[in-house]
Design a protein around this motif. Sequence first.
Motif, short mmCIF file in Angstrom:
data_model
loop_
_atom_site.label_atom_id
_atom_site.label_comp_id
_atom_site.label_asym_id
_atom_site.label_seq_id
_atom_site.Cartn_x
_atom_site.Cartn_y
_atom_site.Cartn_z
N ALA A 40 0.98 -0.95 0.11
CA ALA A 40 -0.14 0.05 0.47
C ALA A 40 0.47 1.29 -0.06
CB ALA A 40 -0.98 -0.16 1.24
N LEU A 41 1.91 1.16 0.75
CA LEU A 41 2.96 2.10 0.97
C LEU A 41 3.38 2.44 -1.22
CD1 LEU A 41 4.17 4.39 2.84
CD2 LEU A 41 6.53 3.08 3.03
N PHE A 42 4.17 1.79 -1.37
CA PHE A 42 4.72 2.28 -3.10
C PHE A 42 3.23 2.41 -3.50
CE2 PHE A 42 7.50 -1.10 -1.76
CZ PHE A 42 8.99 -0.07 -2.44
N ALA A 43 1.71 1.61 -3.22
CA ALA A 43 1.04 1.87 -3.82
C ALA A 43 0.75 3.95 -4.15
CB ALA A 43 -0.44 1.29 -3.48
N CYS A 44 0.90 4.34 -2.65
CA CYS A 44 0.13 5.67 -2.51
C CYS A 44 1.92 6.58 -2.89
CB CYS A 44 0.73 5.72 -0.70
SG CYS A 44 0.81 7.91 0.14
N LEU A 45 2.93 6.06 -3.18
CA LEU A 45 4.38 6.96 -3.99
C LEU A 45 3.74 7.04 -5.28
CD1 LEU A 45 6.98 5.33 -1.97
CD2 LEU A 45 5.93 7.24 -1.38
N ALA A 46 3.51 6.08 -5.57
CA ALA A 46 3.06 5.82 -7.17
C ALA A 46 1.38 6.72 -7.45
CB ALA A 46 2.99 3.95 -7.49
N GLY A 47 0.83 5.88 -7.20
CA GLY A 47 0.23 7.37 -7.35
C GLY A 47 0.21 8.10 -7.16
N GLY A 48 0.47 8.73 -5.93
CA GLY A 48 0.60 10.90 -5.90
C GLY A 48 2.45 11.16 -6.79
N TYR A 49 2.96 9.99 -7.15
CA TYR A 49 3.57 11.16 -8.36
C TYR A 49 3.08 10.71 -9.58
CZ TYR A 49 8.02 10.85 -11.17
OH TYR A 49 9.29 11.24 -12.40
N ALA A 50 2.80 10.17 -9.41
CA ALA A 50 1.62 10.38 -10.94
C ALA A 50 0.35 11.54 -11.46
CB ALA A 50 0.47 9.24 -11.62
N MET A 51 -0.21 11.90 -10.29
CA MET A 51 -1.19 13.15 -9.86
C MET A 51 -0.21 14.18 -10.27
SD MET A 51 -4.17 14.12 -10.10
CE MET A 51 -4.62 11.36 -9.81
N TYR A 52 1.05 13.92 -9.57
CA TYR A 52 1.35 14.99 -9.63
C TYR A 52 1.96 15.51 -10.83
CZ TYR A 52 5.66 18.27 -8.70
OH TYR A 52 6.90 19.39 -9.23
N PHE A 53 2.22 14.61 -11.55
CA PHE A 53 2.38 15.17 -13.13
C PHE A 53 1.24 15.68 -14.17
CE2 PHE A 53 6.62 12.98 -13.00
CZ PHE A 53 7.14 14.18 -13.60
N VAL A 54 -0.30 15.40 -13.42
CA VAL A 54 -1.07 15.35 -14.13
C VAL A 54 -1.50 16.70 -13.75
CG1 VAL A 54 -3.46 15.04 -13.71
CG2 VAL A 54 -1.95 12.84 -14.13
N PHE A 55 -1.30 17.44 -12.33
CA PHE A 55 -1.07 18.73 -12.32
C PHE A 55 -0.34 19.24 -12.07
CE2 PHE A 55 -4.84 16.93 -10.13
CZ PHE A 55 -6.29 17.03 -10.29
N SER A 56 1.28 18.74 -13.03
CA SER A 56 2.10 19.75 -13.25
C SER A 56 2.28 20.72 -13.58
CB SER A 56 3.10 19.29 -13.81
OG SER A 56 4.71 20.05 -14.18
N GLY A 57 2.73 22.16 -12.80
CA GLY A 57 2.80 23.18 -13.51
C GLY A 57 1.78 23.86 -12.86
N SER A 58 0.69 23.89 -11.37
CA SER A 58 -0.35 24.21 -11.10
C SER A 58 0.08 24.15 -9.17
CB SER A 58 -1.60 23.47 -10.61
OG SER A 58 -2.15 24.11 -9.89
N ALA A 59 -0.06 24.86 -8.74
CA ALA A 59 0.20 26.01 -7.54
C ALA A 59 -0.12 24.35 -6.62
CB ALA A 59 0.10 27.19 -7.27
N LEU A 60 -1.29 23.80 -6.85
CA LEU A 60 -1.31 22.75 -6.19
C LEU A 60 -1.56 21.60 -6.48
CD1 LEU A 60 -5.18 24.55 -5.75
CD2 LEU A 60 -3.37 24.39 -3.66
N ALA A 61 0.13 21.39 -7.07
CA ALA A 61 -0.34 19.80 -7.48
C ALA A 61 0.94 19.00 -6.15
CB ALA A 61 1.59 20.13 -8.41
N VAL A 62 0.73 19.66 -5.05
CA VAL A 62 1.45 18.62 -4.58
C VAL A 62 0.91 18.61 -3.94
CG1 VAL A 62 2.78 18.94 -2.43
CG2 VAL A 62 3.85 20.44 -4.17
N VAL A 63 -0.09 19.63 -3.64
CA VAL A 63 -1.23 18.98 -2.58
C VAL A 63 -2.57 18.26 -3.18
CG1 VAL A 63 -3.64 19.91 -1.47
CG2 VAL A 63 -1.95 20.87 -1.37
N PHE A 64 -2.61 18.18 -4.24
CA PHE A 64 -3.59 16.99 -5.03
C PHE A 64 -2.66 15.48 -5.37
CE2 PHE A 64 -5.89 20.77 -7.17
CZ PHE A 64 -7.16 20.82 -7.11
N ALA A 65 -1.00 15.70 -5.11
CA ALA A 65 -0.98 14.35 -5.06
C ALA A 65 -0.62 13.91 -4.21
CB ALA A 65 0.75 14.73 -5.70
N VAL A 66 -0.90 14.48 -2.94
CA VAL A 66 -0.42 14.22 -1.55
C VAL A 66 -1.89 13.23 -0.89
CG1 VAL A 66 0.05 14.60 0.94
CG2 VAL A 66 1.24 15.56 -1.21
N LEU A 67 -2.86 14.25 -1.71
CA LEU A 67 -4.11 13.90 -0.95
C LEU A 67 -4.70 12.09 -2.17
CD1 LEU A 67 -7.07 14.10 0.16
CD2 LEU A 67 -7.63 15.53 -2.01
#
Length: 372
Positions: A40-67
């Motif tokens: 689950a921990l690896f899944a969390c990291l993988a999902g967050g990394y993928a979402m970070y690139f989806v919202f890359s360039g946005s000010a809330l990219a890190v927030v969306f990635a963590v959430l």
Amino acid sequence: MRKITRFFWFCSGAHIDTLKKYPLEHNKYVGIGATIFFTALFACLAGGYAMYFVFSGSALAVVFAVLFGLIWGLAIFNMDRYIVSSINKQGTTNQQILQASPRILLAIMIGIVISRPLELKIFDKEIREKLKTAYLKGQNRKIDTLQKTYTQKYTMEMTKNNDLKREKDSLERDINRSRVQLNEEVFGSKTDQTSGLAGYGTYAKQKEIILQEKEARLKTVTDDIGKMDQYLAQRKDFEGLNNTRLFTNEQLDSLANIAGFADRNWALGQLAFRQDGTKDLDTYLAQSFIGYLFILFECLPVFVKLMSPKGPYDVALARLSEAEIHFADRDKDREMSLTDQVFDHQLDTDVVKRKKIITAQSDYDFERHSYE
């Protein structure tokens, strides 16, 4: 250590109160729970990394990635915990494998999903180079397309301009020769083109007139070339050809940094192929084994549960389950019995009431008849 042990027991989906009674089973379920937790921990990291690139360039990219990473990790954790805890060890080996088959297929799909974003991070440098090469080729194709379109639309004007330039070159050579001949005629040099008589005579005047005509024509041609070049330059601006340039290294780095998940995923797939289209076996095997590793890691809790022999905890849990079913059936029977008793009592009460009403009605009819 007790808290960590209990936490991993919880992760394994075990019944903690029952598991406490069997110390030989403790380590096995600690291992199963730890595997589920780290998956689950690896899944969390993988999902967050993928979402970070989806919202890359946005000010809330890190927030969306963590959430999203937390939500995705918890979803995988809950799913794995259910898969492992729902495998029944009371059946035969074939029955257990058949029971676990859908869960293994689901685990394989989850492993593929969580491995892809981590592969993107592992091959990040190679992906950037592949993206820069692709962007540069795309820009070249764009320029070639614009140039081809421009050439097709303004073929007549470009042909006329080239003819004028050739005429200009020819006139300049003729003017140079005519000047030489005029000088020879004036100074009396004897050649095939001059009379050999010194002075500014008839022949010299004729050669000067011819020279002036050629110079006038050269001026006209030069003016026409200037106008045509200006017109073609305006057409290039209009078609966007002058504004389109090859990307610099800094621009390519910037484009690679802001590349989206789809572009990076495409580049990762292209890493397995060389420039000539043949498959690069080394890179292909590296990518494949990373994916297989995560698939195996995701299936590992199920395999561990299947491979482990039936222990005292499993027997106790089966008995506890049978007891719960027995008690549930007994409570159900009791509820049905109480319902029947209430219904019978209600039915008896209704019969008594009807008898009383009939008796009262009969007495009333008898008294009325007597009075009449």
